[in-house]
Every structure is written in C-alpha cells, then in structure tokens.
Design a protein around this motif. Sequence first.
Motif, PDB file in Angstrom:
ATOM      1  N   THR A 109      35.685  32.251  -5.814  1.00  0.00           N
ATOM      2  CA  THR A 109      35.341  30.922  -6.326  1.00  0.00           C
ATOM      3  C   THR A 109      35.214  30.955  -7.852  1.00  0.00           C
ATOM      4  OG1 THR A 109      32.999  31.403  -5.877  1.00  0.00           O
ATOM      5  CG2 THR A 109      34.211  30.148  -4.218  1.00  0.00           C
ATOM      6  N   LEU A 131      40.903  33.190  -0.480  1.00  0.00           N
ATOM      7  CA  LEU A 131      39.534  32.856  -0.083  1.00  0.00           C
ATOM      8  C   LEU A 131      39.438  32.645   1.426  1.00  0.00           C
ATOM      9  CD1 LEU A 131      36.643  32.137  -0.953  1.00  0.00           C
ATOM     10  CD2 LEU A 131      37.417  29.780  -1.325  1.00  0.00           C
ATOM     11  N   ARG A 146      43.038  30.179  -3.356  1.00  0.00           N
ATOM     12  CA  ARG A 146      42.466  29.482  -2.192  1.00  0.00           C
ATOM     13  C   ARG A 146      42.922  30.148  -0.895  1.00  0.00           C
ATOM     14  NH1 ARG A 146      44.015  23.509  -2.200  1.00  0.00           N
ATOM     15  NH2 ARG A 146      42.626  23.460  -0.397  1.00  0.00           N
ATOM     16  N   ARG A 177      37.236  28.571 -10.514  1.00  0.00           N
ATOM     17  CA  ARG A 177      36.594  27.845 -11.611  1.00  0.00           C
ATOM     18  C   ARG A 177      37.288  28.144 -12.944  1.00  0.00           C
ATOM     19  NH1 ARG A 177      31.839  29.313  -8.948  1.00  0.00           N
ATOM     20  NH2 ARG A 177      31.475  31.018 -10.403  1.00  0.00           N
ATOM     21  N   ARG A 220      32.980  36.149  -1.504  1.00  0.00           N
ATOM     22  CA  ARG A 220      33.489  34.795  -1.737  1.00  0.00           C
ATOM     23  C   ARG A 220      33.215  34.348  -3.167  1.00  0.00           C
ATOM     24  NH1 ARG A 220      31.660  29.465  -1.307  1.00  0.00           N
ATOM     25  NH2 ARG A 220      33.138  28.038  -0.250  1.00  0.00           N
ATOM     26  N   ARG A 221      32.111  34.835  -3.752  1.00  0.00           N
ATOM     27  CA  ARG A 221      31.712  34.434  -5.096  1.00  0.00           C
ATOM     28  C   ARG A 221      32.778  34.795  -6.126  1.00  0.00           C
ATOM     29  NH1 ARG A 221      26.362  37.139  -7.153  1.00  0.00           N
ATOM     30  NH2 ARG A 221      25.638  36.146  -5.230  1.00  0.00           N
ATOM     31  N   HIS A 248      28.883  26.897  -6.385  1.00  0.00           N
ATOM     32  CA  HIS A 248      30.201  27.122  -5.798  1.00  0.00           C
ATOM     33  C   HIS A 248      31.118  25.918  -5.999  1.00  0.00           C
ATOM     34  CE1 HIS A 248      29.069  30.881  -4.224  1.00  0.00           C
ATOM     35  NE2 HIS A 248      28.255  30.430  -3.267  1.00  0.00           N
TER      36      HIS A 248
END
Length: 420
Positions: free
Chosen positions: A370, A325, A322, A374, A366-367, A414
Amino acid sequence: MAPALRSFASTDRFIAEISSPASPSIRAGYVLIGDEIFLYDRCRRAVLSTLVPEGARDFALHDLDLAETSIFEALDRAQTPSLMAPFQVLFLRNLKTLYGRGSKKEEFAAIEAYFRSPNPQALLLFVADHIRIPTDLRRMDYQDKERFERIRETLGDWCGTVELARVDENDAIRWVTDTAESRGVRFDPDAARELVDSLGADMMLISSEFEKLLLYVSAPASNGVILTLSEQSESKGENLSSLPGAPHQSPAEPLARNRVTLGDVETMVLAAKQRSLYELTDAISAKDRPRALALLHGLLNASDGGEDAAIGHLYMLARTFRQMLIILEKNVRDSRAIWQALWQGFRMPPFAAEDLIRQARRYKSRRELTRALRLVARADLELRSSPANKLLVLERLILDLATEPKPSAYEPSHQFAMEL
C-alpha cells in the motif's frame, strides 16, 4: 527437409489418417483430448477441408453439445445416413458429461453397440477440452491424469486418441520461423523467441500476433527506411521513367521488407512491451536500484511518446502493485490459483504469472504494497501538475519504490490519493 515438430506429432498423425473418407486408416471415431485451442482448430480445419465439402456443410456437419443433446440422440444421428450429404461429421463437445455422477452404463453400452457396427459414412469426434495436458506429461495434474486414463479405458478400444498438449517453446519458435519462411518472410530467430516468450507459448495468441506482424512487414513501407523503386533505380544509375512499360510520372510504390526483426515484435506486440514493465517491478521488489533505473530509461526510450507516456506507465505500475497486493492477501502460491484470485480483465499475461507471484512474496506485509501504491499516486499527481522535468519525477519514484521503507512511530493510513 526439416524434422517434424514433436508437439504437433499427434495432430499430424490424425490429419494423415483422415486424408480421405476412403482411407483404410481412418477410424470411426476419435477423442480430441486437451485444451490447446490452436491444435484443436488445426484438426477441425483439416476435417472440414478433407471430409466436408463447402457447399454441403449445412447437412454434413453437426456440432452437438452433450450437455444439451443426449448421447443416444447423437449416435442415432450418426447411424442414420444423410440424403443430402455423402459423409457426415459430428463434433460432440462436453464429453465430461459422460463422466459425471452415476455409472452411465446405458450410455457406454450404446457407444459400444454403435462402434461394433458403425456407419462407414460418418465420423464421430469427441471433444475433451476439460483436460489440460502440459508439454511435459510428467507434470500433468493428478486429477487430469485420472480423467485421461478413464477416457482411454472407456473409449480407447473404439476411438483413436489425439492429444492436444501445450506446445513446447522450442517447437513454437520453429513453427514461427518455418511458417514465415513458407510465406516468403524471414523471421529473425531472436524476434521469434521474443514473440513466444512474451506470449507464454500460447499458440492461439502467437498465431494471431504472427499474422499481424506478417501484415506489418509485408505492407508497403512509408517510413523512409525502405528504398522505393525509384531510389533503387537511381542508386544503380537507371532512369525509372525510361524503363519499358513504366507509367509517365507515376510515383513508385515503396517495397515491403518481408523481414520481422526484434524491434518489430517490441513495437507491435503489447505483451512484449509489458515484459519490460515486469522486469522493472522485479528490480523494484528486489531493491536493485541501479537495475531499476536502467530499466526505467529503457522503457521510456522504447515508448513512442517517451516521457509523455509516463502516466500510462504509472497506471501499469499501480495495476501491477494492486495485483501483487491481492496475491499476497490471498496467499497465492502457484499460477493455477492465480486465475481464481484475479478476476477477468484484471489478470496478467500468462508468461508473467510465476514472476509476479515471486515478486509479491518479496514483500513482508500489506503495508509495504500500500506504501508503493501511495508513492505511485503521489507521482501521478505531480505529473498531472505539469512539472518542469517529468523524468526527474519518475526517477525519484523508482528510487523510493526500490528503497526499504523507514520504520515509523505511527501507523500510516491505508488510504491513498487516487484509485488507479
């Protein structure tokens, strides 16, 4: 005698100058420039112990904030002899208020008038902690350099200058080993280096963790590693109860080790544990699967709970991803900007800032980050479902994180399973 530490030279000179109120070298005022709190506290303790008796501090010591108290009032207090104390010390914080908007001609004229005829029974200490002085002066920020020069131009003729620069790593290591030796404890060189590296050479943190480690190794041992008095006597063929003055059937106290090892630092210092985690995320972001797996096993072996600490490791992994990110989204490129991007309570240790910026920039979008979140959330769900083999879940997670994602024909959501 060991050579003096270069990072402490300015404070050492200051402490020598104020060794006595009657010292011929003492100045009427000093400017403490820099935000190194450890060195500031060192100077303050020296001032108090030398110039301000314990029983007279209510009358002899004045902590004033120039944002609340005018310089005229502070100078008037310094000029007025105290009936209750033979010597007065005034710490004047927020010196930056004298260099704000406006010329401040009247304020500097009053300062000059005071120092032309100062009170010999008073000491003024201006605190300029809004300036950061790095270990290498050549890397000093241009704005800080301008502020520094302006203070020297306006106060340098009247006041001594004490530079509270960041402590060099090698000097910090020397301070750790020398201070421990002076207190009868051996601090292994590799342990001292790990302590300093893991805390980013932040001397306030180092001194705090240093005290904790000394208490840890100086306390009586109870883990069976250290021989007790009775065990040592038995190994020498002696009977402890027959020794003169020995209490009858009294259990012997275990002896302290009085030695700090690398393992002690890794056990007691949280930041040292976190270093392994950032090494793991470094291997993951570099897609180095063998190194990432090796680091995972090392992290689990070093944990008190082993595989049972897996959920805690997942929490730290999610937190780190995080952070990366946010770093990527806000395009953070240096460690100074990172403190503005990340809020209080969500920041990493100082030593990890540059590493985390470098790791975040390895991700193209960003993908990818994320996706990593996940995967961590999915592994967290598996671990909470009591799997047959927790290690297998963690190994699969690390392999997935350290593998380039396959191109997908659809745009993934997302949203991920849980907020860690």
